[in-house]
Scaffold this active site. Structure first.
Site, PDB file in Angstrom:
ATOM      1  N   GLY A  78     -25.219 -26.570  -1.622  1.00  0.00           N
ATOM      2  CA  GLY A  78     -24.120 -26.296  -2.549  1.00  0.00           C
ATOM      3  C   GLY A  78     -22.982 -27.233  -2.189  1.00  0.00           C
ATOM      4  O   GLY A  78     -22.680 -28.216  -2.858  1.00  0.00           O
ATOM      5  N   ARG A  79     -22.400 -26.946  -1.009  1.00  0.00           N
ATOM      6  CA  ARG A  79     -21.236 -27.695  -0.534  1.00  0.00           C
ATOM      7  C   ARG A  79     -21.490 -29.206  -0.471  1.00  0.00           C
ATOM      8  O   ARG A  79     -20.640 -29.995  -0.845  1.00  0.00           O
ATOM      9  CB  ARG A  79     -20.900 -27.194   0.884  1.00  0.00           C
TER      10      ARG A  79
ATOM     11  N   ARG B 217     -10.406 -20.150   0.878  1.00  0.00           N
ATOM     12  CA  ARG B 217     -11.060 -20.477   2.152  1.00  0.00           C
ATOM     13  C   ARG B 217     -10.117 -20.463   3.370  1.00  0.00           C
ATOM     14  O   ARG B 217     -10.473 -19.911   4.399  1.00  0.00           O
ATOM     15  CB  ARG B 217     -11.789 -21.821   2.050  1.00  0.00           C
TER      16      ARG B 217
ATOM     17  N   TYR C 220     -11.389 -17.648   5.816  1.00  0.00           N
ATOM     18  CA  TYR C 220     -12.158 -18.110   6.990  1.00  0.00           C
ATOM     19  C   TYR C 220     -11.292 -18.881   7.995  1.00  0.00           C
ATOM     20  O   TYR C 220     -11.825 -19.413   8.961  1.00  0.00           O
ATOM     21  CB  TYR C 220     -13.279 -19.069   6.553  1.00  0.00           C
TER      22      TYR C 220
ATOM     23  N   CYS D  93       1.994 -13.035  -2.927  1.00  0.00           N
ATOM     24  CA  CYS D  93       2.844 -12.176  -2.102  1.00  0.00           C
ATOM     25  C   CYS D  93       2.084 -11.559  -0.944  1.00  0.00           C
ATOM     26  O   CYS D  93       1.871 -10.345  -0.894  1.00  0.00           O
ATOM     27  CB  CYS D  93       3.477 -11.091  -2.966  1.00  0.00           C
TER      28      CYS D  93
END
Ligand code: LLP
Length: 428
Positions: free
Chosen positions: A284-285, A320, A324, A351
């Site tokens: 994917g990445r 992300r 992570y 917020c």
């Protein structure tokens, strides 16, 4: 630094030949800009590396990384298949033109309805548990569906604990110890299992754990062939190939990686007399991660107890870093190669205190009105975005050879409210 930053005569960052500042003016911010040629290049690079060592090599794009139809169409045109994890991804893939036979559905914790949907769609089904197998066997139309099993090879790797999908804590796959019996059971239930699969995690730059997973899955395949008399049409090692996110990280040497994996693969095929099944990967990445930047405009410079640059995107746009702790390199679109002069926090507009793209980031001077480009926003950026804080989702633009096209329109306030109903009793 392994980032491919390109600039024009004005010194501005360009993406697919187009000036980032002009794109931001034309389409507004925050904006995901996707480089078509880069996706094609990534696909070709991977395909050529592996197929030059083992000709029956297949790529199944893990579309969870980015399900934009245009992105999927680019990969369909290149000859890719699809790794789909949900009925929604199957639906989108079919719409993008992928043949059902080129879609592998790897769901986990799926409902009977989802299994029925997959069966009706005619895709290949990669089962994750005995429960799924038994429930699939109760669907009359499932007879003849091509199936495989995802196995947990007790090896895991990934850029974060959440992204490690092999090993004792993982919810995915069947156990090595039960593999032979599960394949036998599938045959007894009238199925023809034709494949075996694993996916050990995401964001792997070090080839070692991947090699170990290949070795283990091949040993398991050998046992299943012997013990359950299965002939494999394909062996799938999942996705997971990482890309550099920090300036220090280096690209995986894909040719060397391909040579190592295919050599091991072929040795194991002969060792267990497994024939010549297709070798599959589900990146994917690797295909889309570095093909996109997120453009966001600085609206506030604030010297509080720390110095902040506040921008018009947040973790609703790119989750992300918050989810992570992931590093995403950030450059000034006007001077992407400028030397850093300060350390600054780059904060989003959500917020929550966790809404930070970077803490103590070395940056050149940043002013209100400046355009920032957050790199490597092609994978798991839009696809993990949300409307949190009632912010309409950002637009996506595809660029290729100086041409730009809007491939997802910016949402409006009205889009925030579609599907909502206020019961009449509440209306006075
Ligand atoms: N195949 C299967 C069965 C998967 O579960 C995944 C990713 C892939 C292939 C593709 O992995 P890739 O080549 O992209 O590493 N949201 C996280 C990544 C989660 C990946 C989940 N599964 C992130 O932003 O890093």
């Amino acid at each position: 630094m392994d980032f491919d930053l390109k600039t024009n005569e004005k010194g501005n960052l360009t993406i697919g030949g187009t000036d980032a500042l002009e794109l931001a003016d034309q389409y507004k911010t925050p904006l995901y800009v996707i480089d078509e040629e880069r996706i094609k290049y990534n696909y070709k690079r991977l395909y050529t590396a592996f197929s030059s060592y083992y000709s029956d090599f297949k790529i199944f794009y893990a579309c969870k990384a980015n399900t934009n139809l245009a992105v999927m169409k680019i990969l369909e045109n290149e000859g890719s298949g699809i790794d789909a994890v949900s009925p929604g991804e199957i639906y989108t893939s079919l719409l993008a033109g992928f043949e059902p036979s080129r879609i592998l559905y790897t769901g986990n914790n799926v409902t009977d309805e989802e299994l029925k949907f997959a069966v009706k769609s005619g895709v290949r089904i990669n089962l994750d548990s005995v429960s799924q197998l038994k429930r699939l066997s109760k669907i009359p139309e499932a007879k003849g569906t091509k199936i495989s099993f995802r196995v947990n090879p007790m090896v895991g790797a990934g850029h974060h604990d959440h992204c490690i999908t092999g090993g004792p804590l993982s919810k995915f796959g069947i156990m090595e110890e039960e593999a032979v019996d599960v394949y036998k059971m599938a045959k007894d239930l009238g199925f023809k299992p034709i494949g075996i699969h694993t996916h050990i995690g995401s964001g792997i730059i070090n080839p070692e754990p991947f090699m170990l997973a290949v070795r283990t899955l091949m040993d398991i395949s050998g046992k299943v062939k012997e013990g359950a008399d299965v002939k494999f049409d394909f062996i799938d090692f999942g996705g997971g190939i990482g890309i550099p996110y920090t300036p220090e990280e280096r690209k995986l040497d894909i040719k060397d990686f391909a040579e190592k994996i295919t050599t091991l693969y072929q040795d194991k095929l002969s060792e267990y007399d497994l024939g010549k099944p297709s070798m599959c990967l589900e990146p994917g990445r690797y295909l889309v991660g570095d093909a996109s930047v997120l453009l966001t405009r600085v609206n506030t410079i604030k010297q509080s107890y720390r110095k902040f640059a506040g921008v018009d995107a947040g973790f609703n746009t790119l989750l992300r870093p918050t989810m992570y702790g992931s590093y995403h390199h950030i450059v000034l679109a006007e001077k992407p190669l400028a030397e850093p002069t300060q350390k600054i926090d780059i904060a989003g507009d959500v917020c929550e205190s966790g809404d930070l793209f970077a803490r103590d980031r070395s940056m050149p001077e940043v002013k209100e009105g400046d355009l920032l480009a957050i790199l490597n926003a092609g994978a798991y950026a839009f696809s993990m975005s949300s409307q949190y804080n009632s912010r309409p989702k950002a637009a996506e633009v595809l660029v290729s050879k100086d041409v730009s096209n809007i491939i997802r329109e910016r949402e409006t306030f009205a889009d925030l409210l579609t599907k909502q109903n206020v019961p009449v009793r509440l209306l006075k």
